[in-house]
Design a protein around this motif. Structure first.
Motif, PDB file in Angstrom:
ATOM      1  N   PRO A 157      28.876  -8.570   9.570  1.00  0.00           N
ATOM      2  CA  PRO A 157      29.520  -8.266   8.281  1.00  0.00           C
ATOM      3  C   PRO A 157      28.594  -7.426   7.404  1.00  0.00           C
ATOM      4  O   PRO A 157      27.473  -7.831   7.108  1.00  0.00           O
ATOM      5  N   TRP A 158      29.089  -6.262   7.003  1.00  0.00           N
ATOM      6  CA  TRP A 158      28.246  -5.341   6.246  1.00  0.00           C
ATOM      7  C   TRP A 158      28.517  -5.344   4.747  1.00  0.00           C
ATOM      8  O   TRP A 158      27.662  -4.982   3.947  1.00  0.00           O
ATOM      9  N   GLU A 159      29.722  -5.756   4.338  1.00  0.00           N
ATOM     10  CA  GLU A 159      30.109  -5.530   2.949  1.00  0.00           C
ATOM     11  C   GLU A 159      29.261  -6.287   1.926  1.00  0.00           C
ATOM     12  O   GLU A 159      28.895  -5.696   0.894  1.00  0.00           O
ATOM     13  N   PRO A 160      28.893  -7.568   2.128  1.00  0.00           N
ATOM     14  CA  PRO A 160      28.068  -8.222   1.093  1.00  0.00           C
ATOM     15  C   PRO A 160      26.750  -7.489   0.838  1.00  0.00           C
ATOM     16  O   PRO A 160      26.349  -7.302  -0.317  1.00  0.00           O
ATOM     17  N   TYR A 161      26.097  -7.077   1.902  1.00  0.00           N
ATOM     18  CA  TYR A 161      24.826  -6.351   1.778  1.00  0.00           C
ATOM     19  C   TYR A 161      25.037  -4.991   1.129  1.00  0.00           C
ATOM     20  O   TYR A 161      24.346  -4.631   0.163  1.00  0.00           O
ATOM     21  N   PHE A 162      25.995  -4.240   1.621  1.00  0.00           N
ATOM     22  CA  PHE A 162      26.223  -2.893   1.100  1.00  0.00           C
ATOM     23  C   PHE A 162      26.685  -2.928  -0.357  1.00  0.00           C
ATOM     24  O   PHE A 162      26.312  -2.075  -1.165  1.00  0.00           O
ATOM     25  N   ARG A 163      27.495  -3.903  -0.710  1.00  0.00           N
ATOM     26  CA  ARG A 163      27.947  -3.994  -2.104  1.00  0.00           C
ATOM     27  C   ARG A 163      26.769  -4.298  -3.023  1.00  0.00           C
ATOM     28  O   ARG A 163      26.655  -3.733  -4.124  1.00  0.00           O
ATOM     29  N   ALA A 164      25.867  -5.179  -2.573  1.00  0.00           N
ATOM     30  CA  ALA A 164      24.691  -5.494  -3.382  1.00  0.00           C
ATOM     31  C   ALA A 164      23.805  -4.271  -3.554  1.00  0.00           C
ATOM     32  O   ALA A 164      23.292  -3.998  -4.657  1.00  0.00           O
ATOM     33  N   VAL A 165      23.604  -3.502  -2.470  1.00  0.00           N
ATOM     34  CA  VAL A 165      22.792  -2.288  -2.548  1.00  0.00           C
ATOM     35  C   VAL A 165      23.452  -1.275  -3.479  1.00  0.00           C
ATOM     36  O   VAL A 165      22.782  -0.614  -4.280  1.00  0.00           O
ATOM     37  N   GLU A 188       0.831  -1.199   0.000  1.00  0.00           N
ATOM     38  CA  GLU A 188       0.000   0.000   0.000  1.00  0.00           C
ATOM     39  C   GLU A 188       0.870   1.256   0.000  1.00  0.00           C
ATOM     40  O   GLU A 188       0.569   2.230  -0.702  1.00  0.00           O
ATOM     41  N   THR A 189       1.928   1.241   0.795  1.00  0.00           N
ATOM     42  CA  THR A 189       2.825   2.402   0.864  1.00  0.00           C
ATOM     43  C   THR A 189       3.401   2.731  -0.507  1.00  0.00           C
ATOM     44  O   THR A 189       3.394   3.889  -0.944  1.00  0.00           O
ATOM     45  N   LEU A 190       3.886   1.724  -1.205  1.00  0.00           N
ATOM     46  CA  LEU A 190       4.474   1.952  -2.523  1.00  0.00           C
ATOM     47  C   LEU A 190       3.399   2.326  -3.543  1.00  0.00           C
ATOM     48  O   LEU A 190       3.638   3.138  -4.441  1.00  0.00           O
ATOM     49  N   GLY A 191       2.223   1.754  -3.399  1.00  0.00           N
ATOM     50  CA  GLY A 191       1.143   2.089  -4.310  1.00  0.00           C
ATOM     51  C   GLY A 191       0.669   3.523  -4.165  1.00  0.00           C
ATOM     52  O   GLY A 191       0.184   4.138  -5.123  1.00  0.00           O
ATOM     53  N   GLU A 203      14.686  15.784  -8.302  1.00  0.00           N
ATOM     54  CA  GLU A 203      13.949  15.334  -7.125  1.00  0.00           C
ATOM     55  C   GLU A 203      14.527  13.987  -6.710  1.00  0.00           C
ATOM     56  O   GLU A 203      14.731  13.107  -7.555  1.00  0.00           O
ATOM     57  N   THR A 204      14.741  13.825  -5.434  1.00  0.00           N
ATOM     58  CA  THR A 204      15.563  12.714  -4.964  1.00  0.00           C
ATOM     59  C   THR A 204      14.878  11.918  -3.864  1.00  0.00           C
ATOM     60  O   THR A 204      14.250  12.490  -2.973  1.00  0.00           O
ATOM     61  N   ALA A 205      15.030  10.614  -3.948  1.00  0.00           N
ATOM     62  CA  ALA A 205      14.679   9.716  -2.847  1.00  0.00           C
ATOM     63  C   ALA A 205      15.974   9.179  -2.259  1.00  0.00           C
ATOM     64  O   ALA A 205      16.875   8.766  -3.000  1.00  0.00           O
ATOM     65  N   TYR A 206      16.089   9.218  -0.949  1.00  0.00           N
ATOM     66  CA  TYR A 206      17.242   8.650  -0.249  1.00  0.00           C
ATOM     67  C   TYR A 206      16.834   7.320   0.370  1.00  0.00           C
ATOM     68  O   TYR A 206      15.820   7.243   1.075  1.00  0.00           O
ATOM     69  N   LEU A 207      17.627   6.295   0.119  1.00  0.00           N
ATOM     70  CA  LEU A 207      17.404   4.985   0.720  1.00  0.00           C
ATOM     71  C   LEU A 207      18.613   4.636   1.572  1.00  0.00           C
ATOM     72  O   LEU A 207      19.731   4.519   1.054  1.00  0.00           O
ATOM     73  N   ALA A 208      18.391   4.489   2.875  1.00  0.00           N
ATOM     74  CA  ALA A 208      19.478   4.212   3.815  1.00  0.00           C
ATOM     75  C   ALA A 208      19.371   2.771   4.311  1.00  0.00           C
ATOM     76  O   ALA A 208      18.296   2.332   4.736  1.00  0.00           O
ATOM     77  N   GLU A 214      11.056   1.050  -7.423  1.00  0.00           N
ATOM     78  CA  GLU A 214      11.739  -0.026  -8.142  1.00  0.00           C
ATOM     79  C   GLU A 214      13.062  -0.376  -7.475  1.00  0.00           C
ATOM     80  O   GLU A 214      13.414  -1.563  -7.346  1.00  0.00           O
ATOM     81  N   VAL A 215      13.823   0.630  -7.034  1.00  0.00           N
ATOM     82  CA  VAL A 215      15.086   0.368  -6.338  1.00  0.00           C
ATOM     83  C   VAL A 215      14.827  -0.406  -5.049  1.00  0.00           C
ATOM     84  O   VAL A 215      15.519  -1.395  -4.749  1.00  0.00           O
ATOM     85  N   LEU A 216      13.840   0.024  -4.300  1.00  0.00           N
ATOM     86  CA  LEU A 216      13.535  -0.636  -3.030  1.00  0.00           C
ATOM     87  C   LEU A 216      13.119  -2.088  -3.247  1.00  0.00           C
ATOM     88  O   LEU A 216      13.583  -2.994  -2.536  1.00  0.00           O
ATOM     89  N   GLN A 217      12.263  -2.331  -4.211  1.00  0.00           N
ATOM     90  CA  GLN A 217      11.823  -3.701  -4.481  1.00  0.00           C
ATOM     91  C   GLN A 217      12.986  -4.578  -4.917  1.00  0.00           C
ATOM     92  O   GLN A 217      13.054  -5.760  -4.547  1.00  0.00           O
ATOM     93  N   GLU A 218      13.919  -4.005  -5.675  1.00  0.00           N
ATOM     94  CA  GLU A 218      15.084  -4.782  -6.108  1.00  0.00           C
ATOM     95  C   GLU A 218      15.989  -5.115  -4.925  1.00  0.00           C
ATOM     96  O   GLU A 218      16.529  -6.225  -4.840  1.00  0.00           O
ATOM     97  N   ILE A 219      16.158  -4.170  -3.993  1.00  0.00           N
ATOM     98  CA  ILE A 219      16.952  -4.446  -2.796  1.00  0.00           C
ATOM     99  C   ILE A 219      16.331  -5.591  -2.006  1.00  0.00           C
ATOM    100  O   ILE A 219      17.030  -6.528  -1.571  1.00  0.00           O
ATOM    101  N   LEU A 220      15.030  -5.548  -1.797  1.00  0.00           N
ATOM    102  CA  LEU A 220      14.356  -6.608  -1.043  1.00  0.00           C
ATOM    103  C   LEU A 220      14.467  -7.950  -1.768  1.00  0.00           C
ATOM    104  O   LEU A 220      14.634  -9.002  -1.129  1.00  0.00           O
TER     105      LEU A 220
END
Length: 464
Positions: free
Chosen positions: A371-379, A201-204, A358-363, A318-324
């Motif tokens: 270990p953070w690098e595998p996740y951060f590299r994928a993002v 719903e949020t994304l919609g 216009e910008t969206a920030y995803l943190a 689209e970026v958020l869905q790809e991260i998930l």
């Protein structure tokens, strides 16, 4: 002594995962003392870096040369209520500035969700809040004062916009900022509402939620379909802050419970999806009215490291869905929520991640000790595919060549940098990686040809 500096002379950032041992740590009590120390260090061939509250997640402060702490160059220096302008020392913590402004019936128009940073650290890294009509914090800068490597004191104003546009978001690469003149607004109240909403719903409804609220953001926990939605809107209603007990319960949920869940996830990674689903069931709606700075900022005690990407607003969902999707596909152990916020385009700062769009920030975050690098590299790979630019105060794995292609005003920034710091006094290993080496004083200026002449003229006029 700054809380991130040990008696032995070592410095460590807030997250506890970056440290250095400078040859000297100095808290100057005046701009003259700062200028003298900087010029002496430069003459000795030492690197000079500046530290605020240590809330950056990279090694950009680290040096084996001179480390300057500006805690004693802080506080309101001048207030012009009628003009809506204040001058403030660069070492001032945002939390202190908010209180001081409120005493004059003033406020910053927007803030991030924490206020522990020094104002120089927040401005120089492009820190932002949320609100589609509002830029990052650096867009509030009307003027600033710099001390250059040779001790020259330089005032940067809109009379020389090219220099000011480089200095607003500069990563400390041009000199030591000693004060800012900021545009402020009359103090105002916000109605703060938060509720749990299905992510679908949020994304919609994303455009509706962004466009119809002064400040909109949401948090989502991977492995769930729940989002914590927060909207803040200006109001003339009487202030009615949350009751003390309710505030304590909310802070315990945001810090104590999250800490416990993160620790459990670190020890038992396979249980992270179940833990995330549990914590989303504890999210309770809230609504209150309070002064803006008390709404914007929250207490954050859980330690983590962070990466944040600025992507075109239209690409946000689209970026958020790809991260998930990648989190699930690669079975990444991600217990921390993803935070999503929105800001206006910014062409006042050459290195603003929101430059020109216009910008969206995803943190994204990783709990301390995981270990953070595998996740951060994928993002990072996902964000780059959507023309992403990294937040300068957070972790990223990019280098100067790749970054240069993403900033339309990159060369203009580098021209100013080569004129203000031709010897690279303010350039450490981190800045060599993300900005590249200083090109030197022979760099070709922009088409108007005015930058080098303006800088040299004002240096001559304002030398110590």
């Amino acid at each position: 002594m700054n809380q991130n500096m040990s008696p032995s002379g070592a410095w460590t950032n807030w997250a506890g995962d970056e440290t250095c041992r400078p040859s000297r740590i100095l808290q100057p009590q005046s701009v003259d003392e700062l200028a003298s120390a900087t010029s002496s260090a430069a003459a000795a061939g030492q690197t000079v870096r500046v530290v605020g509250a240590g809330h950056s997640f990279s090694d950009q402060v680290c040096t084996d040369g001179l480390l300057l702490n500006l805690d004693r160059l802080s506080g309101l220096q001048h207030v012009d209520t009628e003009a809506g302008l204040v001058t403030v020392g660069a070492g001032t913590r945002l939390a202190d500035l908010n209180v001081q402004l409120a005493q004059h019936g003033l406020a910053l128009p927007n803030l991030g969700d924490i206020d522990r940073q020094s104002i120089a650290g927040a401005m120089s890294t492009g820190t932002h809040g949320t609100g589609r009509m509002l830029g990052n914090l650096a867009t509030q800068i009307e003027a600033l004062d710099l001390v250059l490597a040779d001790g020259t004191k330089l005032s940067c104003t809109n009379a020389e916009p090219e220099v000011l546009r480089a200095a607003r978001v500069s990563l400390g690469a041009l000199g030591v900022i000693t004060s800012y003149t900021l545009r402020v607004v009359p103090a105002f109240a916000l109605r703060a509402e938060s509720t749990s909403m299905k992510l679908t719903e949020t994304l919609g409804r994303l455009d509706e939620l962004v466009d119809t609220n002064d400040h909109f953001e949401f948090f989502l926990f991977p492995h769930t379909d729940a989002a914590l939605v927060k909207v803040n809107n200006r109001t003339d209603e009487a202030v009615r802050p949350p009751r003390e007990l309710a505030q304590k319960i909310a802070e315990f949920a945001e810090n104590g419970i999250l800490e416990a869940v993160c620790r459990a996830g670190r020890r038992f990674p396979s249980q992270i999806p179940r833990l995330n689903r549990t914590i989303t069931r504890l999210m309770a709606p809230s609504e209150y009215v309070d002064q803006s700075h008390r709404v914007f900022a929250s207490r954050r005690s859980v330690r983590f490291t962070e990466m944040e990407w600025a992507v075109p607003r239209a690409a946000c969902a689209e970026v958020l869905q790809e991260i998930l999707r990648v989190i699930d596909r690669d079975r990444l152990d991600v217990g921390f929520p993803i935070e999503v916020r929105f800001v206006a385009p910014d062409e006042l700062s050459h290195l603003s991640p929101a430059y020109g769009r216009e910008t969206a920030y995803l943190a994204v975050h990783m709990y301390q000790g995981m270990p953070w690098e595998p996740y951060f590299r994928a993002v990072q790979d996902i964000a780059l595919a959507f023309e992403g630019r990294p937040h300068w105060g957070k972790r990223h794995l990019m280098e100067a060549d790749g970054l240069a292609a993403r900033y339309p005003a990159w060369d203009r920034f580098q021209t100013v940098r080569s004129q203000l710091d031709p010897q690279g006094t303010f350039t450490n290993a981190h800045l060599r990686r993300v900005l590249g080496p200083v090109a030197g004083p022979g760099t070709t200026p922009p088409a108007d040809g005015s930058v080098q002449a303006d800088i040299q003229t004002r240096k001559g006029q304002q030398a110590c």
